[in-house]
Write a protein that holds these residues in place. Structure first.
Motif, short mmCIF file in Angstrom:
data_model
loop_
_atom_site.label_atom_id
_atom_site.label_comp_id
_atom_site.label_asym_id
_atom_site.label_seq_id
_atom_site.Cartn_x
_atom_site.Cartn_y
_atom_site.Cartn_z
N LYS A 181 0.81 -1.22 0.00
CA LYS A 181 0.00 0.00 0.00
C LYS A 181 0.85 1.27 0.00
O LYS A 181 0.30 2.38 0.03
N SER A 182 2.17 1.14 -0.03
CA SER A 182 3.03 2.31 0.12
C SER A 182 2.90 3.29 -1.04
O SER A 182 3.25 4.46 -0.90
N ALA A 183 2.40 2.84 -2.20
CA ALA A 183 2.27 3.75 -3.34
C ALA A 183 1.38 4.93 -3.01
O ALA A 183 1.57 6.03 -3.54
N LYS A 185 2.83 8.48 -1.88
CA LYS A 185 3.35 9.49 -2.81
C LYS A 185 2.33 10.61 -3.05
O LYS A 185 2.71 11.71 -3.47
N PHE A 186 1.06 10.31 -2.84
CA PHE A 186 0.02 11.30 -3.11
C PHE A 186 -0.26 12.19 -1.89
O PHE A 186 -1.01 13.17 -2.00
N VAL A 187 0.29 11.85 -0.75
CA VAL A 187 -0.02 12.58 0.47
C VAL A 187 0.74 13.90 0.51
O VAL A 187 1.95 13.95 0.25
N ARG A 220 -3.97 10.24 3.30
CA ARG A 220 -4.19 8.80 3.18
C ARG A 220 -5.14 8.40 4.29
O ARG A 220 -4.93 8.73 5.45
N ILE A 221 -6.19 7.66 3.93
CA ILE A 221 -7.20 7.34 4.94
C ILE A 221 -7.22 5.87 5.31
O ILE A 221 -7.56 5.52 6.44
N ASP A 222 -6.85 4.97 4.38
CA ASP A 222 -6.86 3.55 4.72
C ASP A 222 -6.23 2.76 3.59
O ASP A 222 -6.73 2.81 2.45
N GLY A 223 -5.16 2.02 3.87
CA GLY A 223 -4.54 1.19 2.85
C GLY A 223 -4.15 2.02 1.64
O GLY A 223 -3.37 2.96 1.73
N ASN A 224 -4.73 1.67 0.49
CA ASN A 224 -4.40 2.40 -0.74
C ASN A 224 -5.47 3.44 -1.07
O ASN A 224 -5.59 3.86 -2.22
N ALA A 251 -12.92 10.85 -2.63
CA ALA A 251 -12.23 9.61 -2.29
C ALA A 251 -11.68 8.95 -3.54
O ALA A 251 -12.39 8.77 -4.53
N LEU A 252 -10.39 8.59 -3.48
CA LEU A 252 -9.73 7.94 -4.61
C LEU A 252 -8.99 6.70 -4.13
O LEU A 252 -8.59 6.61 -2.97
N GLY A 253 -8.81 5.75 -5.04
CA GLY A 253 -8.03 4.55 -4.76
C GLY A 253 -6.76 4.56 -5.58
O GLY A 253 -6.76 5.01 -6.74
N VAL A 254 -5.66 4.10 -5.00
CA VAL A 254 -4.36 4.13 -5.65
C VAL A 254 -3.94 2.73 -6.07
O VAL A 254 -4.01 1.78 -5.27
N GLN A 255 -3.53 2.59 -7.31
CA GLN A 255 -2.88 1.38 -7.80
C GLN A 255 -1.66 1.81 -8.58
O GLN A 255 -1.77 2.51 -9.59
N GLY A 256 -0.48 1.43 -8.10
CA GLY A 256 0.74 1.87 -8.75
C GLY A 256 0.90 3.38 -8.62
O GLY A 256 0.77 3.95 -7.55
N ASN A 257 1.16 4.04 -9.74
CA ASN A 257 1.39 5.49 -9.73
C ASN A 257 0.13 6.30 -10.00
O ASN A 257 0.21 7.51 -10.19
#
Length: 345
Positions: free
Chosen positions: A220-222, A225-227, A262-266, A279-285
């Motif tokens: 979930k570390s990706a 980068k958005f924070v 960041r609110i939870d996981g990705n 609310a958005l979900g992150v996968q990769g970049n």
């Protein structure tokens, strides 16, 4: 956000140019999944309509040579962050001859460079072919060849619910090397005035990747980068940088700071200058709106809605994005920010 209208003087000054741009941007839908929507259809989701008749979903057959070749393409691939300096992942809309104005009209901002964001997900198709499903709801059938993927036909048609418009593509070539993917895309559109516009994106040479394969979401570390806090880069009416246009012929600059937590996981939440939270979900970049596909926010007496927002960052310092939304102020008004860039504080 897109409800910001800027000064009345700016709107008057650019009114004619924006109306011309609005007509021109129909051409973007052919390749870039951009353009001006048609009526209420843009506000609702519709299934992809471009899978050729008679093609049924099928599993890859291990005995099919094309199927074995196609295995390397399976999975999701994100565009790398666009780089205007090198042209990587930047599509160019231009006249047939590469000139600046098809109808000798200096108001048209051609050639127009449009950064690309989002993903494509390849899955097994019939007879060793592959389906490529995009994040904007289109599905394309590709033939698997020794040199890479090619569209199985050039008459495939997609209804893009993000823009409320149908389009097709003349050429889409894909090659991969490990977790790196390269593309060449060429499209053509004929404008109402007879102008022929071409849109090209060519990154078939090594060293200039178009996309990277998305690993499993166990890491979930990706999302980290958005924070942070990101400020809109300077806007430009000339090349549409950080300019939101509407199908009512208006335009307004995007200004201010977007705060992302960041609110939870990705999962992340973006706090925009209008006081809305998305609310958005992150996968990769890449981060995109979570379900439900359309999210809404009350801004004064007006309801602001987003149907699509894709944000990409490779370094956590710069964000590139494309956004599509609408309001019911003055009737249904669709809004598009084709070129959006922000820099971290």
């Amino acid at each position: 956000m897109f409800y910001q209208q800027g000064s009345a003087g700016a709107r008057r000054q650019h009114g004619l140019r924006i109306r011309l741009w609005t007509a021109l941007l129909f051409g973007l839908a052919v390749l870039l999944a951009f353009g001006v929507p048609v009526g209420v259809a843009a506000a609702s989701s519709r299934p992809a309509a471009n899978v050729p008749a008679g093609l049924a979903q099928a599993s890859i057959s291990q005995g099919n040579p094309s199927a074995r070749l196609g295995e390397r393409y399976l999975g999701r691939w994100n565009y790398d962050q666009p780089d205007p300096a090198t042209g990587n992942n930047v599509a160019v809309l231009a006249c047939r001859d590469g000139g600046t104005s098809c109808s000798q009209n200096p108001q048209l901002p051609l050639p127009l460079s449009i950064p690309q964001v989002g993903w494509i997900d390849f899955s097994p198709g019939p007879n060793g072919s592959l389906y490529g499903h995009t994040d904007q709801g289109c599905t394309w059938n590709f033939a698997v060849k020794p040199g890479g993927l090619e569209l199985s036909s050039t008459n495939q048609l997609c209804f893009n619910s993000t823009i409320g418009q149908y389009y097709s593509i003349k050429q889409w070539s894909v090659q991969v090397a490990g977790d790196v993917e390269y593309e060449q895309i060429i499209s053509q559109s004929i404008q109402p005035n007879g102008d022929v516009l071409y849109t090209t994106m060519n990154f078939g040479t090594r060293g200039r990747p178009s996309r990277h394969k998305v690993a499993g979401d166990g890491d979930k570390s990706a999302a980290n980068k958005f924070v942070g806090s990101f400020t809109y880069d300077p806007y430009s009416f000339q090349n549409l940088d950080n300019i939101t246009v509407t199908d009512k012929g208006s335009a307004a600059p995007e200004v201010g700071v977007v705060h992302i937590d960041r609110i939870d996981g990705n999962k992340i939440v973006a706090h925009t200058p209008d006081g809305c939270n998305w609310a958005l979900g992150v996968q990769g970049n890449t981060a995109e709106l979570l379900d439900p596909a359309t999210q809404s926010c009350q801004v004064g007496s007006n309801t602001v809605s987003l149907r699509y927002w894709a944000i990409v960052t490779d370094d956590g310092k710069r964000l590139s994005a494309f956004r599509s939304g609408y309001t019911f102020e003055n009737g249904l008004t669709n809004n598009y920010t084709f070129i959006s860039s922000l820099t971290g504080e």
